[in-house]
Design a protein around this motif. Structure first.
Motif, PDB file in Angstrom:
ATOM      1  N   TYR A   1       0.710  -1.379  -0.020  1.00 48.65           N
ATOM      2  CA  TYR A   1       0.095  -0.104  -0.192  1.00 48.65           C
ATOM      3  C   TYR A   1       0.941   1.247   0.128  1.00 48.65           C
ATOM      4  CZ  TYR A   1      -3.193   3.697   1.147  1.00 48.65           C
ATOM      5  OH  TYR A   1      -3.994   5.162   1.038  1.00 48.65           O
ATOM      6  N   TYR A   2       1.896   1.347   1.133  1.00 50.72           N
ATOM      7  CA  TYR A   2       2.473   2.848   1.234  1.00 50.72           C
ATOM      8  C   TYR A   2       3.575   3.132   0.100  1.00 50.72           C
ATOM      9  CZ  TYR A   2      -0.046   3.023   5.477  1.00 50.72           C
ATOM     10  OH  TYR A   2      -0.855   3.241   6.390  1.00 50.72           O
ATOM     11  N   SER A   3       3.693   1.810  -0.800  1.00 44.94           N
ATOM     12  CA  SER A   3       4.631   2.188  -1.884  1.00 44.94           C
ATOM     13  C   SER A   3       4.086   2.896  -3.284  1.00 44.94           C
ATOM     14  CB  SER A   3       5.412   0.887  -2.410  1.00 44.94           C
ATOM     15  OG  SER A   3       4.597  -0.022  -2.830  1.00 44.94           O
ATOM     16  N   ARG A   4       2.528   2.778  -3.139  1.00 40.81           N
ATOM     17  CA  ARG A   4       1.812   3.366  -4.276  1.00 40.81           C
ATOM     18  C   ARG A   4       1.220   4.749  -3.785  1.00 40.81           C
ATOM     19  NH1 ARG A   4      -3.219   0.293  -4.905  1.00 40.81           N
ATOM     20  NH2 ARG A   4      -3.075  -0.295  -2.559  1.00 40.81           N
ATOM     21  N   VAL A   5       1.581   5.384  -2.616  1.00 45.96           N
ATOM     22  CA  VAL A   5       1.156   6.601  -2.306  1.00 45.96           C
ATOM     23  C   VAL A   5       2.624   7.190  -1.853  1.00 45.96           C
ATOM     24  CG1 VAL A   5      -1.257   6.134  -1.652  1.00 45.96           C
ATOM     25  CG2 VAL A   5       0.526   5.978   0.188  1.00 45.96           C
ATOM     26  N   GLU A   6       2.516   8.839  -2.090  1.00 40.18           N
ATOM     27  CA  GLU A   6       3.911   9.456  -1.544  1.00 40.18           C
ATOM     28  C   GLU A   6       3.292  10.721  -0.990  1.00 40.18           C
ATOM     29  OE1 GLU A   6       7.529  11.175  -4.035  1.00 40.18           O
ATOM     30  OE2 GLU A   6       6.342   9.774  -4.912  1.00 40.18           O
ATOM     31  N   SER A   7       4.022  11.025   0.146  1.00 41.35           N
ATOM     32  CA  SER A   7       3.767  12.114   0.808  1.00 41.35           C
ATOM     33  C   SER A   7       4.916  13.010   1.329  1.00 41.35           C
ATOM     34  CB  SER A   7       2.699  11.862   2.015  1.00 41.35           C
ATOM     35  OG  SER A   7       3.454  10.992   2.886  1.00 41.35           O
ATOM     36  N   ASP A   8       4.493  14.428   1.302  1.00 37.28           N
ATOM     37  CA  ASP A   8       5.604  15.231   2.076  1.00 37.28           C
ATOM     38  C   ASP A   8       4.638  16.401   2.757  1.00 37.28           C
ATOM     39  OD1 ASP A   8       7.791  16.714   2.879  1.00 37.28           O
ATOM     40  OD2 ASP A   8       8.055  17.675   0.810  1.00 37.28           O
ATOM     41  N   VAL A   9       3.987  15.869   3.747  1.00 34.42           N
ATOM     42  CA  VAL A   9       3.066  16.650   4.605  1.00 34.42           C
ATOM     43  C   VAL A   9       3.500  16.752   6.184  1.00 34.42           C
ATOM     44  CG1 VAL A   9       1.038  15.624   3.421  1.00 34.42           C
ATOM     45  CG2 VAL A   9       1.866  14.462   5.503  1.00 34.42           C
ATOM     46  N   THR A  10       3.129  17.891   6.844  1.00 33.64           N
ATOM     47  CA  THR A  10       3.553  18.143   7.925  1.00 33.64           C
ATOM     48  C   THR A  10       2.027  18.145   8.897  1.00 33.64           C
ATOM     49  OG1 THR A  10       5.266  19.505   7.052  1.00 33.64           O
ATOM     50  CG2 THR A  10       4.729  20.108   9.575  1.00 33.64           C
ATOM     51  N   PRO A  11       2.292  17.590   9.934  1.00 36.21           N
ATOM     52  CA  PRO A  11       1.060  17.571  10.913  1.00 36.21           C
ATOM     53  C   PRO A  11       1.131  19.105  11.877  1.00 36.21           C
ATOM     54  CG  PRO A  11       2.204  15.628  11.452  1.00 36.21           C
ATOM     55  CD  PRO A  11       3.091  16.720  10.373  1.00 36.21           C
ATOM     56  N   SER A  12      -0.077  19.469  11.849  1.00 36.93           N
ATOM     57  CA  SER A  12       0.083  20.848  12.794  1.00 36.93           C
ATOM     58  C   SER A  12      -1.444  20.906  13.693  1.00 36.93           C
ATOM     59  CB  SER A  12       0.006  22.146  12.126  1.00 36.93           C
ATOM     60  OG  SER A  12      -0.877  22.050  11.096  1.00 36.93           O
ATOM     61  N   ASN A  13      -1.182  21.938  14.590  1.00 35.68           N
ATOM     62  CA  ASN A  13      -2.250  22.169  15.514  1.00 35.68           C
ATOM     63  C   ASN A  13      -2.790  20.617  16.208  1.00 35.68           C
ATOM     64  OD1 ASN A  13      -2.489  24.058  13.158  1.00 35.68           O
ATOM     65  ND2 ASN A  13      -3.439  25.120  14.701  1.00 35.68           N
ATOM     66  N   ILE A  14      -1.736  20.042  16.771  1.00 32.53           N
ATOM     67  CA  ILE A  14      -2.293  18.872  17.211  1.00 32.53           C
ATOM     68  C   ILE A  14      -2.888  18.835  18.371  1.00 32.53           C
ATOM     69  CG2 ILE A  14      -1.127  16.270  18.100  1.00 32.53           C
ATOM     70  CD1 ILE A  14       1.383  16.944  16.056  1.00 32.53           C
ATOM     71  N   ARG A  15      -4.040  18.015  18.508  1.00 34.40           N
ATOM     72  CA  ARG A  15      -4.822  17.948  19.896  1.00 34.40           C
ATOM     73  C   ARG A  15      -5.035  16.593  20.316  1.00 34.40           C
ATOM     74  NH1 ARG A  15      -9.595  20.688  22.115  1.00 34.40           N
ATOM     75  NH2 ARG A  15      -9.966  19.634  24.211  1.00 34.40           N
ATOM     76  N   ILE A  16      -4.597  16.052  21.605  1.00 38.56           N
ATOM     77  CA  ILE A  16      -4.857  14.613  21.971  1.00 38.56           C
ATOM     78  C   ILE A  16      -5.769  14.817  23.149  1.00 38.56           C
ATOM     79  CG2 ILE A  16      -3.629  12.848  23.106  1.00 38.56           C
ATOM     80  CD1 ILE A  16      -0.886  13.932  21.582  1.00 38.56           C
ATOM     81  N   ILE A  17      -6.843  13.912  22.931  1.00 39.61           N
ATOM     82  CA  ILE A  17      -7.728  13.540  24.187  1.00 39.61           C
ATOM     83  C   ILE A  17      -7.726  12.313  24.408  1.00 39.61           C
ATOM     84  CG2 ILE A  17     -10.042  13.734  24.641  1.00 39.61           C
ATOM     85  CD1 ILE A  17     -10.306  15.868  22.182  1.00 39.61           C
ATOM     86  N   GLN A  18      -7.400  11.823  25.639  1.00 36.51           N
ATOM     87  CA  GLN A  18      -7.352  10.275  26.111  1.00 36.51           C
ATOM     88  C   GLN A  18      -8.909   9.932  26.326  1.00 36.51           C
ATOM     89  OE1 GLN A  18      -4.810   9.729  29.741  1.00 36.51           O
ATOM     90  NE2 GLN A  18      -5.158   7.327  29.376  1.00 36.51           N
ATOM     91  N   LEU A  19      -9.145   9.022  25.951  1.00 37.40           N
ATOM     92  CA  LEU A  19     -10.620   8.361  25.944  1.00 37.40           C
ATOM     93  C   LEU A  19     -10.908   7.311  26.906  1.00 37.40           C
ATOM     94  CD1 LEU A  19     -11.605   8.400  22.060  1.00 37.40           C
ATOM     95  CD2 LEU A  19     -12.020  10.255  23.580  1.00 37.40           C
ATOM     96  N   ALA A  20      -9.873   6.649  27.116  1.00 35.36           N
ATOM     97  CA  ALA A  20      -9.903   5.548  28.152  1.00 35.36           C
ATOM     98  C   ALA A  20      -8.262   5.147  28.222  1.00 35.36           C
ATOM     99  CB  ALA A  20     -10.490   4.242  27.435  1.00 35.36           C
ATOM    100  N   GLU A  21      -7.999   4.189  29.362  1.00 33.13           N
ATOM    101  CA  GLU A  21      -6.691   4.176  29.808  1.00 33.13           C
ATOM    102  C   GLU A  21      -5.680   3.960  28.442  1.00 33.13           C
ATOM    103  OE1 GLU A  21      -4.182   1.094  32.373  1.00 33.13           O
ATOM    104  OE2 GLU A  21      -6.259   0.769  32.449  1.00 33.13           O
ATOM    105  N   LYS A  22      -6.238   3.283  27.399  1.00 30.30           N
ATOM    106  CA  LYS A  22      -5.236   2.930  26.381  1.00 30.30           C
ATOM    107  C   LYS A  22      -5.787   3.279  25.193  1.00 30.30           C
ATOM    108  CE  LYS A  22      -2.841  -1.054  28.828  1.00 30.30           C
ATOM    109  NZ  LYS A  22      -2.455  -2.286  28.778  1.00 30.30           N
ATOM    110  N   VAL A  23      -6.808   4.275  25.120  1.00 25.62           N
ATOM    111  CA  VAL A  23      -7.088   4.812  24.027  1.00 25.62           C
ATOM    112  C   VAL A  23      -7.059   6.235  23.789  1.00 25.62           C
ATOM    113  CG1 VAL A  23      -9.237   4.916  22.548  1.00 25.62           C
ATOM    114  CG2 VAL A  23      -8.655   2.833  24.101  1.00 25.62           C
TER     115      VAL A  23
END
Length: 160
Positions: free
Chosen positions: A76-98
């Motif tokens: 799969y990943y050899s058929r797509v190509e990216s040069d992207v940057t993540p921004s404005n990251i927000r993390i929300i803990q939903l459960a102990e390991k989620v």
């Protein structure tokens, strides 16, 4: 042989990742760095071994992905190509390991059909599971962001 040694070394370092928001943010950034450089071993490490659900912005569908093996990741990943940057990251803990991550991706993206978007912008939501001593990507949803919009922090819903 060198690749195998690096892969084992990488796994041993990441097997003891902490279960917290900072470690998840680091994992998310490493995942996208691996996507951008086509580092298939690292991509495979971050894929959930129970399978995944993917929402596609280019086709407006959800797909159920089977548990990955290394060959399927390369396929799969050899058929797509990216040069992207993540921004404005927000993390929300939903459960102990989620965890839920919300962020934007900006840059260029080449789809599996060969179409190139040099002004790629997407609003992304992921669910990450803390399993086997590290974070694994279980749910992926990508929504195209209109060209006139720019990434921004999550704000209160406008009531006007």
């Amino acid at each position: 042989m060198t690749r195998l040694f690096f892969f084992i070394y990488f796994l041993s370092i990441n097997l003891f990742a902490e279960n917290n928001e900072k470690a998840l943010k680091d994992s998310l950034l490493k995942f996208w760095e691996a996507r951008n450089t086509r580092d298939f071993e690292t991509i495979y490490f971050y894929e959930s071994k129970i399978g995944a659900i993917t929402g596609s912005s280019s086709e407006n569908h959800f797909y159920e992905d089977p548990p990955p093996d290394f060959e399927s990741v390369i396929n799969y990943y050899s058929r797509v190509e990216s040069d992207v940057t993540p921004s404005n990251i927000r993390i929300i803990q939903l459960a102990e390991k989620v965890y839920l991550t919300l962020y934007y991706l900006s840059g260029s993206y080449t789809y599996s059909n060969g179409k190139i978007n040099n002004e790629y912008q997407a609003r992304v939501s992921n669910i990450w599971l803390y399993e086997n001593g590290g974070f694994k990507l279980y749910y992926k949803n990508f929504n195209k962001l209109k060209k006139e919009l720019k990434p921004m922090d999550i704000i209160a819903y406008p009531m006007d």
